[in-house]
Design a protein around this motif. Structure first.
Motif, PDB file in Angstrom:
ATOM      1  N   TYR A 210      37.055  43.328  38.740  1.00  0.00           N
ATOM      2  CA  TYR A 210      35.668  42.849  38.702  1.00  0.00           C
ATOM      3  C   TYR A 210      35.560  41.418  39.218  1.00  0.00           C
ATOM      4  O   TYR A 210      34.638  41.074  39.964  1.00  0.00           O
ATOM      5  CB  TYR A 210      35.133  42.943  37.268  1.00  0.00           C
ATOM      6  CG  TYR A 210      33.707  42.482  37.137  1.00  0.00           C
ATOM      7  CD1 TYR A 210      32.664  43.224  37.684  1.00  0.00           C
ATOM      8  CD2 TYR A 210      33.388  41.292  36.472  1.00  0.00           C
ATOM      9  CE1 TYR A 210      31.347  42.801  37.570  1.00  0.00           C
ATOM     10  CE2 TYR A 210      32.078  40.855  36.351  1.00  0.00           C
ATOM     11  CZ  TYR A 210      31.058  41.616  36.912  1.00  0.00           C
ATOM     12  OH  TYR A 210      29.758  41.192  36.807  1.00  0.00           O
ATOM     13  N   ALA A 211      36.544  40.586  38.847  1.00  0.00           N
ATOM     14  CA  ALA A 211      36.477  39.183  39.259  1.00  0.00           C
ATOM     15  C   ALA A 211      36.562  39.054  40.773  1.00  0.00           C
ATOM     16  O   ALA A 211      35.962  38.159  41.367  1.00  0.00           O
ATOM     17  CB  ALA A 211      37.606  38.390  38.598  1.00  0.00           C
ATOM     18  N   GLN A 212      37.293  39.960  41.419  1.00  0.00           N
ATOM     19  CA  GLN A 212      37.428  39.911  42.879  1.00  0.00           C
ATOM     20  C   GLN A 212      36.217  40.528  43.587  1.00  0.00           C
ATOM     21  O   GLN A 212      35.910  40.188  44.718  1.00  0.00           O
ATOM     22  CB  GLN A 212      38.684  40.689  43.308  1.00  0.00           C
ATOM     23  CG  GLN A 212      39.978  40.074  42.843  1.00  0.00           C
ATOM     24  CD  GLN A 212      41.114  41.075  42.986  1.00  0.00           C
ATOM     25  OE1 GLN A 212      41.154  42.087  42.302  1.00  0.00           O
ATOM     26  NE2 GLN A 212      42.026  40.785  43.892  1.00  0.00           N
ATOM     27  N   ALA A 213      35.556  41.448  42.907  1.00  0.00           N
ATOM     28  CA  ALA A 213      34.518  42.242  43.569  1.00  0.00           C
ATOM     29  C   ALA A 213      33.111  41.807  43.204  1.00  0.00           C
ATOM     30  O   ALA A 213      32.147  42.450  43.624  1.00  0.00           O
ATOM     31  CB  ALA A 213      34.708  43.729  43.196  1.00  0.00           C
ATOM     32  N   SER A 214      32.993  40.730  42.456  1.00  0.00           N
ATOM     33  CA  SER A 214      31.647  40.366  42.002  1.00  0.00           C
ATOM     34  C   SER A 214      31.429  38.863  42.052  1.00  0.00           C
ATOM     35  O   SER A 214      32.386  38.081  42.029  1.00  0.00           O
ATOM     36  CB  SER A 214      31.436  40.862  40.562  1.00  0.00           C
ATOM     37  OG  SER A 214      32.263  40.112  39.686  1.00  0.00           O
ATOM     38  N   LEU A 215      30.191  38.512  42.145  1.00  0.00           N
ATOM     39  CA  LEU A 215      29.728  37.137  41.977  1.00  0.00           C
ATOM     40  C   LEU A 215      28.580  37.184  40.992  1.00  0.00           C
ATOM     41  O   LEU A 215      27.861  38.187  40.932  1.00  0.00           O
ATOM     42  CB  LEU A 215      29.215  36.563  43.300  1.00  0.00           C
ATOM     43  CG  LEU A 215      30.234  36.233  44.394  1.00  0.00           C
ATOM     44  CD1 LEU A 215      29.480  35.877  45.672  1.00  0.00           C
ATOM     45  CD2 LEU A 215      31.142  35.106  43.942  1.00  0.00           C
ATOM     46  N   THR A 216      28.446  36.156  40.215  1.00  0.00           N
ATOM     47  CA  THR A 216      27.279  36.070  39.342  1.00  0.00           C
ATOM     48  C   THR A 216      26.505  34.817  39.685  1.00  0.00           C
ATOM     49  O   THR A 216      27.101  33.752  39.851  1.00  0.00           O
ATOM     50  CB  THR A 216      27.727  36.016  37.851  1.00  0.00           C
ATOM     51  OG1 THR A 216      28.525  37.164  37.564  1.00  0.00           O
ATOM     52  CG2 THR A 216      26.519  35.995  36.914  1.00  0.00           C
TER      53      THR A 216
END
Ligand SMILES: Cc1cc2nc3c(=O)[nH]c(=O)nc-3n(C[C@H](O)[C@H](O)[C@H](O)COP(=O)(O)O)c2cc1C
Length: 217
Positions: A210-216
């Protein structure tokens, strides 16, 4: 079942055999995602038309833009039809088509707009507007049919079947071979059947987290 996240957040799913954050049982999540593999080899067991129809009747409820539902399925079953399809697959994919009990050519219907009065009655006038916009229609059809293709793969798994999606093919040639009259555009071939074990000899590869595939933001 509710999908209200404020309700779901308050429940301890692990007490019901469910993984953290899941509203379905852990073994369902395994069947659909964690344990399911892309199958390359199948047992000879048949997959009936009724079974494929049942999967379609489930996944047709997945969302598409304006409820356009542009995915179309060509069920390739007979040895003769299988040969016709295999001839247009890339070399490494030919034996996979020939070895599967059934293959589905997933296609996008660029004439989907004619169904808009039924599927999106609140937008019925759009059917006429799209008639003169073939490029816009093709783009919409391809995007939404591909979204539906994802639902279908997961739906096949939900029905206890294994799926082997393959994009390595001459799509134009497949369109000429099978869709000269209806104008469907082939997107993906999915071999369908039963497997012994995982249906693949390849080790499971990593996925991005998730950390690699997402931005918030
Ligand atoms: C859109 C799409 C196209 C693919 N094309 C091919 C293909 O042409 N040939 C092939 O052998 N596998 C193909 N695959 C299979 C992928 O390589 C496979 O799903 C991925 O490596 C994950 O494997 P796993 O489900 O076993 O973890 C395709 C999969 C998708 C979803």
């Amino acid at each position: 079942m509710t999908t209200d996240t404020t309700v779901l957040d308050g429940l301890d799913f692990t007490a019901f055999g469910r993984g953290p954050g899941l509203a379905v049982a852990d073994d369902v999540a395994d069947l659909l995602f964690r344990e399911a593999r892309t199958a390359a080899a199948f047992t000879p067991d048949e997959v009936s038309d009724e079974r494929i129809a049942a999967v379609y009747d489930l996944v047709k409820w997945g969302p598409t833009a304006l409820n356009t539902v542009p995915l179309r399925l060509l069920v390739v079953r007979t040895p003769e039809a299988r040969q016709r399809l295999a001839a247009h697959m890339s070399e490494g994919n030919r034996e996979r088509v020939l070895g599967a009990p059934v293959s589905l050519v997933l296609a996008a219907d660029t004439g989907f707009h004619t169904h808009i009065p039924t599927l999106a009655p609140h937008m019925a006038a759009l059917a006429d507007a799209l008639e003169g916009q073939p490029e816009q229609r093709e783009s919409m059809a391809r995007t939404n049919a591909l979204i539906q293709a994802g639902y279908l793969i997961v739906g096949l798994r939900a029905a206890g079947l294994a799926a082997g999606p393959m994009g390595g093919m001459d799509a134009d040639a497949i369109d000429q071979e099978f869709f000269a009259e209806n104008g469907w555009k082939s997107l993906l071939v999915v071999n369908v059947g039963h497997v012994e074990g995982t249906g693949t000899h390849r080790a499971r590869a990593e996925r991005l987290g998730y950390a690699q595939a997402s931005l918030t933001v």
